[in-house]
Design a protein around this motif. Structure first.
Motif, PDB file in Angstrom:
ATOM      1  N   TYR A   1      11.873  19.340  -7.647  1.00 50.73           N
ATOM      2  CA  TYR A   1      11.854  20.668  -8.153  1.00 50.73           C
ATOM      3  C   TYR A   1      11.047  20.856  -9.373  1.00 50.73           C
ATOM      4  N   GLN A   2      11.206  19.817 -10.197  1.00 53.31           N
ATOM      5  CA  GLN A   2      10.587  20.117 -11.284  1.00 53.31           C
ATOM      6  C   GLN A   2       9.128  19.507 -11.374  1.00 53.31           C
TER       7      GLN A   2
ATOM      8  N   PRO B   1      16.440  13.166 -13.062  1.00 50.15           N
ATOM      9  CA  PRO B   1      16.183  14.800 -13.580  1.00 50.15           C
ATOM     10  C   PRO B   1      15.587  14.949 -15.064  1.00 50.15           C
TER      11      PRO B   1
ATOM     12  N   GLY C   1      16.585  17.687  -7.477  1.00 49.55           N
ATOM     13  CA  GLY C   1      16.141  18.148  -8.778  1.00 49.55           C
ATOM     14  C   GLY C   1      14.738  17.581  -9.403  1.00 49.55           C
ATOM     15  N   THR C   2      14.602  16.389  -9.170  1.00 50.08           N
ATOM     16  CA  THR C   2      13.249  15.873  -9.417  1.00 50.08           C
ATOM     17  C   THR C   2      12.040  16.482  -8.858  1.00 50.08           C
TER      18      THR C   2
ATOM     19  N   ARG D   1       7.224  20.229  -8.721  1.00 55.91           N
ATOM     20  CA  ARG D   1       6.859  21.454  -8.140  1.00 55.91           C
ATOM     21  C   ARG D   1       6.318  22.387  -9.207  1.00 55.91           C
ATOM     22  N   LEU D   2       7.458  22.510 -10.066  1.00 59.69           N
ATOM     23  CA  LEU D   2       7.270  23.725 -11.052  1.00 59.69           C
ATOM     24  C   LEU D   2       5.976  23.014 -12.085  1.00 59.69           C
ATOM     25  N   GLU D   3       5.873  21.777 -12.328  1.00 63.50           N
ATOM     26  CA  GLU D   3       4.661  21.135 -13.116  1.00 63.50           C
ATOM     27  C   GLU D   3       3.587  21.513 -12.539  1.00 63.50           C
TER      28      GLU D   3
ATOM     29  N   ARG E   1      11.922  13.884 -16.031  1.00 63.87           N
ATOM     30  CA  ARG E   1      10.481  14.518 -15.886  1.00 63.87           C
ATOM     31  C   ARG E   1      10.158  15.609 -17.303  1.00 63.87           C
ATOM     32  N   ARG E   2      11.406  16.084 -17.586  1.00 65.60           N
ATOM     33  CA  ARG E   2      11.544  17.290 -18.688  1.00 65.60           C
ATOM     34  C   ARG E   2      11.733  16.607 -20.079  1.00 65.60           C
ATOM     35  N   TRP E   3      12.616  15.692 -20.135  1.00 59.60           N
ATOM     36  CA  TRP E   3      13.116  14.971 -21.391  1.00 59.60           C
ATOM     37  C   TRP E   3      12.645  13.413 -21.280  1.00 59.60           C
TER      38      TRP E   3
ATOM     39  N   THR F   1      10.045   6.833 -13.925  1.00 58.91           N
ATOM     40  CA  THR F   1      10.343   7.479 -12.948  1.00 58.91           C
ATOM     41  C   THR F   1      10.584   6.825 -11.762  1.00 58.91           C
TER      42      THR F   1
END
Length: 282
Positions: free
Chosen positions: A263-264, A82, A260-261, A266-268, A85-87, A225
């Motif tokens: 979901y991230q 998770p 969690g990945t 999808r948000l991106e 993706r963000r960090w 990833t």
């Protein structure tokens, strides 16, 4: 005037040397090394092992089995997913740090061949949870893994977040290290050695990642990833930790990492969809 200039230069050099000392990098491994020296001087490894190993009598085997798999290398890698993706810089540091820590651990294990408790003590003197291992005891790989993971987090977190999270994260890592004694797999000396190996891996891996940024490039991020997704899927579907009572917990952790990945991602995509119309010419 020249004396004042010389004094100022000395003070500046002292301040510079003080700035170079990072307590988050060196205090914990030095404390662990001091603990190792104390155990060796006092010949306390076996008494400490027998004392800590009895803790399962108060909590049951299941608690320590569930704690100890958090130090499993595949589980720890999957839990980086998770973050990728963000960090991505944090996940990249974790991967490089894990590689270095593994080299440290396996190098010492193969060179020293220190016997484990089950090889030296009668089985009726202590309690074993899971499989009884016999050789290559020093250092503890599970302990090194969890302290690598936590060390990377500590070195990347801002001072504000570190102040809130340092205690819980170090407590969790300490419990994983202690669990290796409670399950009968390692001596206390092995656990302290694992702390040193893991934290040094975190420090050097973080420095390496800051100098070699391939893992945060678009291609590196995709490869990272995919690798971590493979770890999570393996942990979800096939992997055996050696503690059958934790199979449900293992699957939950792997599923949470994958969900969690997703979901991230999808948000991106939602954020990209909102930005695209605004960027198109009228």
């Amino acid at each position: 005037m020249s004396q004042q200039s010389g004094h100022s230069a000395v003070m500046a050099a002292n301040r510079s040397s003080q700035r170079r000392w990072n307590s988050w990098q060196w205090d914990l491994p030095l404390a662990a090394l001091a603990g190792m020296v104390a155990i060796l001087l006092l010949a306390a490894d076996r008494p400490l092992f027998l004392g800590f190993n009895r803790l399962s009598a108060y909590t049951g085997d299941g608690f320590w089995a569930h704690v100890t798999i958090l130090g499993d290398t595949l589980i720890a890698l999957a839990l980086l997913l998770p973050l990728a993706r963000r960090w991505p810089e944090l996940a990249w540091s974790g991967l490089l740090a894990g590689l270095l820590a593994t080299l440290f651990v396996q190098g010492f294990k193969q060179a020293l061949h220190i016997p484990r408790p089950a090889s030296l003590l009668p089985l009726d003197q202590f309690h074993v949870i899971g499989q009884a291992f016999l050789s290559r005891s020093f250092p503890s790989g599970h302990t090194a893994t969890v302290f690598t993971f936590v060390g990377v987090l500590m070195l990347w977190l801002s001072a504000r977040w570190r102040r809130w999270l340092a205690g819980p994260l170090l407590l969790c890592a300490g419990l994983v290290g202690l669990s290796r004694v409670v399950v009968g797999a390692h001596w206390p000396l092995d656990v302290l050695g694992g702390i040193v190996a893991g934290w040094l891996g975190a420090v050097l891996g973080t420095l390496w990642a800051r100098r070699w940024s391939w893992g945060i490039t678009p291609m590196g991020r995709r490869c990272l990833t995919l690798l971590l997704v493979g770890c999570a899927l393996t942990g979800l579907l096939y992997y055996q930790t050696g503690y059958p009572q934790t199979d449900g917990w293992r699957r939950i952790l792997m599923a949470l990492a994958l969900l969690g990945t997703l979901y991230q991602i999808r948000l991106e995509r939602q954020a990209a969809a909102r930005v695209k119309p605004a960027a198109e010419p009228h």
